[in-house]
Design a protein around this motif. Structure first.
Motif, PDB file in Angstrom:
ATOM      1  N   THR A 192       0.802  -1.234   0.000  1.00 22.11           N
ATOM      2  CA  THR A 192       0.000   0.000   0.000  1.00 22.11           C
ATOM      3  C   THR A 192       0.833   1.280   0.000  1.00 22.11           C
ATOM      4  O   THR A 192       0.321   2.349  -0.335  1.00 22.11           O
TER       5      THR A 192
ATOM      6  N   ILE B 267      -7.454  -3.984   4.531  1.00 21.60           N
ATOM      7  CA  ILE B 267      -6.766  -3.148   3.542  1.00 21.60           C
ATOM      8  C   ILE B 267      -7.762  -2.204   2.861  1.00 21.60           C
ATOM      9  O   ILE B 267      -7.457  -1.033   2.602  1.00 21.60           O
ATOM     10  N   LYS B 268      -8.968  -2.698   2.597  1.00 18.22           N
ATOM     11  CA  LYS B 268     -10.009  -1.836   2.020  1.00 18.22           C
ATOM     12  C   LYS B 268     -10.374  -0.721   3.000  1.00 18.22           C
ATOM     13  O   LYS B 268     -10.584   0.435   2.613  1.00 18.22           O
TER      14      LYS B 268
ATOM     15  N   GLN C 133      -7.800   1.888   2.944  1.00 22.49           N
ATOM     16  CA  GLN C 133      -7.989   2.765   1.782  1.00 22.49           C
ATOM     17  C   GLN C 133      -8.992   3.864   2.096  1.00 22.49           C
ATOM     18  O   GLN C 133      -8.782   5.039   1.779  1.00 22.49           O
ATOM     19  N   GLU C 134     -10.096   3.492   2.749  1.00 24.74           N
ATOM     20  CA  GLU C 134     -11.140   4.466   3.087  1.00 24.74           C
ATOM     21  C   GLU C 134     -10.614   5.513   4.062  1.00 24.74           C
ATOM     22  O   GLU C 134     -10.912   6.708   3.939  1.00 24.74           O
TER      23      GLU C 134
ATOM     24  N   LEU D 169      -7.511   6.536   4.358  1.00 24.83           N
ATOM     25  CA  LEU D 169      -6.583   7.426   3.657  1.00 24.83           C
ATOM     26  C   LEU D 169      -7.302   8.332   2.662  1.00 24.83           C
ATOM     27  O   LEU D 169      -6.851   9.453   2.398  1.00 24.83           O
ATOM     28  N   LEU D 170      -8.419   7.859   2.111  1.00 25.79           N
ATOM     29  CA  LEU D 170      -9.218   8.719   1.234  1.00 25.79           C
ATOM     30  C   LEU D 170      -9.759   9.912   2.028  1.00 25.79           C
ATOM     31  O   LEU D 170      -9.679  11.062   1.587  1.00 25.79           O
TER      32      LEU D 170
ATOM     33  N   ARG E 172     -19.062  -0.557   3.514  1.00 26.38           N
ATOM     34  CA  ARG E 172     -18.067   0.020   2.594  1.00 26.38           C
ATOM     35  C   ARG E 172     -18.749   0.829   1.496  1.00 26.38           C
ATOM     36  O   ARG E 172     -18.275   1.912   1.132  1.00 26.38           O
TER      37      ARG E 172
END
Length: 230
Positions: free
Chosen positions: A21, A55-56, A59-60, A62-63, A86
């Protein structure tokens, strides 16, 4: 491999997640510490293992971070029922981004129109000049900043006075051998403790009140002097 919702879910170590990542191991450890992102499994060897779902979720996080949200706000958002899935979270992020794009487009149009008017020597309508720009009342923000500084100084001054008072009262009790709390050696120990607390309050608050303030004033004077002699 681990089962999650009936689907085989791979597990990755912290270093593997970091490599895949681009997020540092230190960041992953910190997110676990503040309970923002917890690993799906911690092995008997103490290793942390993250799933595809984790990991998903990363991602959220960090978004939201990239959109300017603080970690505290992100934690609040992700803990609400409105964004429990999600899909709900991604839809929320998409809505924020679309809103940002719309505002940016308006600002681009305003800048382009202003540039065109300047090049042609034309005068824009005042209303058009301020389309899409931030019109918040900066005076209110400045007032709040000033109030924060004032209360901070008052709070520091209270600690400064409290430090002096504690030091004088309990030091006197030690000198005349009349402890305020307790008797004998026990009372003396209590008095010494409060003298130390008083001195600490006095020194720390005094440093913030006088040294830091003086340093700031000298910096301002120095900047003005440099600017004057440039």
């Amino acid at each position: 491999m681990a089962l999650k919702g009936g689907i085989m879910d791979s597990l990755y170590t912290v270093s593997q997640v970091a490599k895949r990542t681009g997020v540092t191991v230190k960041t992953l450890h910190y997110y676990q510490k503040i309970k923002l992102l917890l690993p799906s499994k911690i092995g008997e060897n103490g290793y942390r293992y993250y799933s595809e779902s984790d990991i998903k979720f990363l991602q959220e996080i960090l978004l939201y971070r990239t959109m300017g949200f603080s970690l505290k706000d992100i934690k609040t958002i992700l803990s609400t029922d409105d964004y429990s899935t999600r899909i709900q979270r991604l839809e929320h992020q998409l809505s924020i981004l679309n809103d940002s794009i719309a505002k940016t487009k308006v600002m681009i149009n305003t800048v382009n129109a202003s540039l065109s008017a300047e090049r042609k020597g034309l005068q824009m309508k005042h209303k058009e000049m301020f389309e899409g720009v931030d019109k918040q009342d900066d005076s209110i923000h400045r007032t709040m900043q000033n109030l924060t500084i004032i209360f901070s100084k008052l709070f520091t001054l209270v600690f400064f006075i409290l430090g002096i008072a504690l030091t004088i009262v309990y030091a006197r009790a030690i000198v005349i051998n009349k402890p305020i709390f307790g008797t004998g050696s026990g009372g003396t120990v209590v008095s010494v403790f409060f003298v130390i607390i008083g001195i600490a309050c006095f020194l720390i608050s005094g440093y913030n009140l006088f040294f830091v303030r003086t340093k700031d004033m000298l910096n301002v004077v120095n900047k003005k002097y440099i600017k004057k002699n440039e």
